[in-house]
Design a protein around this motif. Structure first.
Motif, PDB file in Angstrom:
ATOM      1  N   ARG A   6      29.191   8.947  78.909  1.00 14.27           N
ATOM      2  CA  ARG A   6      29.484   7.542  79.314  1.00 14.27           C
ATOM      3  C   ARG A   6      29.337   7.151  80.736  1.00 14.27           C
ATOM      4  O   ARG A   6      29.481   7.917  81.656  1.00 14.27           O
ATOM      5  CB  ARG A   6      31.064   7.463  78.950  1.00 14.27           C
ATOM      6  N   PRO A   7      28.519   5.845  80.956  1.00 12.81           N
ATOM      7  CA  PRO A   7      28.313   5.662  82.493  1.00 12.81           C
ATOM      8  C   PRO A   7      29.962   5.501  83.260  1.00 12.81           C
ATOM      9  O   PRO A   7      30.613   4.835  82.557  1.00 12.81           O
ATOM     10  CB  PRO A   7      27.763   4.250  82.196  1.00 12.81           C
ATOM     11  N   LEU A   8      29.611   6.066  84.422  1.00 13.43           N
ATOM     12  CA  LEU A   8      30.870   5.949  85.254  1.00 13.43           C
ATOM     13  C   LEU A   8      30.426   5.663  86.517  1.00 13.43           C
ATOM     14  O   LEU A   8      29.477   6.284  87.000  1.00 13.43           O
ATOM     15  CB  LEU A   8      31.696   7.503  85.157  1.00 13.43           C
ATOM     16  N   MET A   9      31.044   4.635  87.297  1.00 10.44           N
ATOM     17  CA  MET A   9      30.533   4.056  88.528  1.00 10.44           C
ATOM     18  C   MET A   9      31.519   4.640  89.617  1.00 10.44           C
ATOM     19  O   MET A   9      32.838   4.357  89.345  1.00 10.44           O
ATOM     20  CB  MET A   9      30.669   2.703  88.403  1.00 10.44           C
ATOM     21  N   LEU A  10      31.239   5.719  90.360  1.00 17.28           N
ATOM     22  CA  LEU A  10      32.003   5.790  91.335  1.00 17.28           C
ATOM     23  C   LEU A  10      31.660   5.161  92.468  1.00 17.28           C
ATOM     24  O   LEU A  10      30.991   4.881  93.337  1.00 17.28           O
ATOM     25  CB  LEU A  10      31.691   7.570  91.977  1.00 17.28           C
ATOM     26  N   ILE A  11      33.115   4.718  92.979  1.00 17.19           N
ATOM     27  CA  ILE A  11      32.905   3.434  94.205  1.00 17.19           C
ATOM     28  C   ILE A  11      33.832   4.025  95.307  1.00 17.19           C
ATOM     29  O   ILE A  11      34.899   4.487  95.187  1.00 17.19           O
ATOM     30  CB  ILE A  11      33.772   2.010  93.635  1.00 17.19           C
ATOM     31  N   GLU A  12      33.308   4.047  96.429  1.00 17.80           N
ATOM     32  CA  GLU A  12      34.066   4.187  97.891  1.00 17.80           C
ATOM     33  C   GLU A  12      34.051   2.917  98.586  1.00 17.80           C
ATOM     34  O   GLU A  12      32.780   2.318  98.961  1.00 17.80           O
ATOM     35  CB  GLU A  12      33.166   5.209  98.417  1.00 17.80           C
TER      36      GLU A  12
ATOM     37  N   VAL B 274      27.857   5.063  92.891  1.00 18.12           N
ATOM     38  CA  VAL B 274      26.828   5.483  92.484  1.00 18.12           C
ATOM     39  C   VAL B 274      27.187   5.923  90.840  1.00 18.12           C
ATOM     40  O   VAL B 274      28.400   5.747  90.648  1.00 18.12           O
ATOM     41  CB  VAL B 274      26.670   7.309  93.017  1.00 18.12           C
ATOM     42  N   TYR B 275      26.336   5.848  90.041  1.00 17.65           N
ATOM     43  CA  TYR B 275      26.405   6.064  88.839  1.00 17.65           C
ATOM     44  C   TYR B 275      26.183   7.384  88.096  1.00 17.65           C
ATOM     45  O   TYR B 275      25.268   8.198  88.714  1.00 17.65           O
ATOM     46  CB  TYR B 275      25.462   5.114  87.738  1.00 17.65           C
ATOM     47  N   VAL B 276      27.038   7.963  87.479  1.00 16.92           N
ATOM     48  CA  VAL B 276      26.558   9.200  86.932  1.00 16.92           C
ATOM     49  C   VAL B 276      27.228   9.040  85.510  1.00 16.92           C
ATOM     50  O   VAL B 276      27.695   8.110  84.848  1.00 16.92           O
ATOM     51  CB  VAL B 276      27.658  10.378  87.399  1.00 16.92           C
ATOM     52  N   LEU B 277      27.077   9.956  84.522  1.00 15.77           N
ATOM     53  CA  LEU B 277      27.427  10.118  83.109  1.00 15.77           C
ATOM     54  C   LEU B 277      28.484  11.056  82.993  1.00 15.77           C
ATOM     55  O   LEU B 277      28.144  12.218  83.374  1.00 15.77           O
ATOM     56  CB  LEU B 277      26.246  10.371  82.365  1.00 15.77           C
ATOM     57  N   ASP B 278      29.473  10.773  82.599  1.00 17.79           N
ATOM     58  CA  ASP B 278      30.802  11.686  82.399  1.00 17.79           C
ATOM     59  C   ASP B 278      30.421  12.528  81.226  1.00 17.79           C
ATOM     60  O   ASP B 278      29.337  12.663  80.717  1.00 17.79           O
ATOM     61  CB  ASP B 278      32.043  10.990  82.103  1.00 17.79           C
TER      62      ASP B 278
ATOM     63  N   VAL C 292      41.411   2.596  75.471  1.00 21.58           N
ATOM     64  CA  VAL C 292      41.025   3.806  74.897  1.00 21.58           C
ATOM     65  C   VAL C 292      39.629   4.370  75.061  1.00 21.58           C
ATOM     66  O   VAL C 292      38.713   3.464  74.599  1.00 21.58           O
ATOM     67  CB  VAL C 292      41.521   3.428  73.472  1.00 21.58           C
ATOM     68  N   LEU C 293      39.531   5.591  75.589  1.00 15.18           N
ATOM     69  CA  LEU C 293      38.203   6.060  75.535  1.00 15.18           C
ATOM     70  C   LEU C 293      38.158   7.215  74.400  1.00 15.18           C
ATOM     71  O   LEU C 293      38.990   7.770  73.974  1.00 15.18           O
ATOM     72  CB  LEU C 293      38.185   7.028  76.788  1.00 15.18           C
ATOM     73  N   ARG C 294      36.936   7.350  73.674  1.00  6.58           N
ATOM     74  CA  ARG C 294      36.648   8.279  72.957  1.00  6.58           C
ATOM     75  C   ARG C 294      35.724   9.607  73.530  1.00  6.58           C
ATOM     76  O   ARG C 294      34.867   9.269  74.229  1.00  6.58           O
ATOM     77  CB  ARG C 294      35.764   7.714  71.624  1.00  6.58           C
ATOM     78  N   ALA C 295      35.985  10.813  73.299  1.00  6.69           N
ATOM     79  CA  ALA C 295      35.300  11.758  73.851  1.00  6.69           C
ATOM     80  C   ALA C 295      34.914  12.955  72.745  1.00  6.69           C
ATOM     81  O   ALA C 295      35.618  13.058  71.478  1.00  6.69           O
ATOM     82  CB  ALA C 295      36.202  12.494  74.658  1.00  6.69           C
ATOM     83  N   GLN C 296      33.698  13.524  73.042  1.00  7.19           N
ATOM     84  CA  GLN C 296      33.402  14.624  71.889  1.00  7.19           C
ATOM     85  C   GLN C 296      34.135  15.693  72.271  1.00  7.19           C
ATOM     86  O   GLN C 296      34.491  16.523  70.983  1.00  7.19           O
ATOM     87  CB  GLN C 296      31.782  14.955  72.179  1.00  7.19           C
ATOM     88  N   ASP C 297      34.432  15.996  73.384  1.00 10.36           N
ATOM     89  CA  ASP C 297      35.385  17.230  73.727  1.00 10.36           C
ATOM     90  C   ASP C 297      36.223  16.726  74.604  1.00 10.36           C
ATOM     91  O   ASP C 297      36.336  16.859  75.814  1.00 10.36           O
ATOM     92  CB  ASP C 297      34.572  18.398  74.154  1.00 10.36           C
ATOM     93  N   LYS C 298      37.607  16.287  73.990  1.00 10.24           N
ATOM     94  CA  LYS C 298      38.617  15.602  74.831  1.00 10.24           C
ATOM     95  C   LYS C 298      39.221  16.483  76.052  1.00 10.24           C
ATOM     96  O   LYS C 298      39.445  15.919  76.936  1.00 10.24           O
ATOM     97  CB  LYS C 298      39.749  15.085  74.111  1.00 10.24           C
TER      98      LYS C 298
ATOM     99  N   PRO D 289      32.183   4.796  69.449  1.00  5.21           N
ATOM    100  CA  PRO D 289      31.637   6.148  70.192  1.00  5.21           C
ATOM    101  C   PRO D 289      31.636   6.053  71.468  1.00  5.21           C
ATOM    102  O   PRO D 289      31.587   7.191  72.023  1.00  5.21           O
ATOM    103  CB  PRO D 289      30.182   5.737  69.694  1.00  5.21           C
ATOM    104  N   LYS D 290      31.573   5.055  72.411  1.00  9.12           N
ATOM    105  CA  LYS D 290      31.289   5.001  73.762  1.00  9.12           C
ATOM    106  C   LYS D 290      32.014   4.136  74.497  1.00  9.12           C
ATOM    107  O   LYS D 290      32.497   2.932  73.948  1.00  9.12           O
ATOM    108  CB  LYS D 290      29.880   5.017  74.201  1.00  9.12           C
TER     109      LYS D 290
END
Length: 132
Positions: A99-105, A91-95, A1-7, A53-54
């Motif tokens: 929330r840290p998101l690792m995009l993998i190719e 690469v890491y971005v923040l969604d 389960v993920l939690r979002a400020q603006d789902k 929270p995250k």
């Protein structure tokens, strides 16, 4: 389960990256089911709360460049540059909820089963996130 400020915004972000984002309810609050077009993996997106929270995610993509273009349309940019490790680039971005998101190719396919591959990537991501 993920939690979002603006789902809804978070659901749109993951939909733009190629995942499904279907709004529904099953005995509780209305939420989005986020996932690939594969019933073996499902992520459910709930409203964030003080108790939850995250979270952190890893997402395999066909092209980092295309994924980063999508991120840019949401004003989301890499935390650090693209890294090349073994058979993958990431690469890491923040969604949208930071929330840290690792995009993998992946460079090549692997013989690991889906579950083993996801577990391996998850453990590898934890190591990189905490030690890089």
């Amino acid at each position: 389960v993920l939690r979002a400020q603006d789902k809804k915004r978070t659901a749109e972000f993951y939909r733009a990256l190629g995942l499904t984002a279907d709004e529904h309810a099953h005995g509780g609050p209305t939420h989005f089911e986020i996932g690939p077009n594969d019933s073996a993996v499902v992520i459910e997106l709930y409203q964030a709360s003080e108790n939850y929270p995250k979270d952190t995610l890893m997402l395999g993509v066909e092209s980092l460049e295309k994924a980063l273009e999508v991120c840019g349309t949401f004003s989301i940019f890499p935390v650090l540059g693209i890294k090349n490790v073994g058979s993958m680039r990431f690469v890491y971005v923040l969604d949208p909820d930071e929330r840290p998101l690792m995009l993998i190719e992946q460079y090549r396919t692997t013989s690991l089963s889906g579950g083993c591959l996801l577990l391996s990537l998850f453990l590898f991501g934890l190591l990189l996130f905490f030690f890089v």
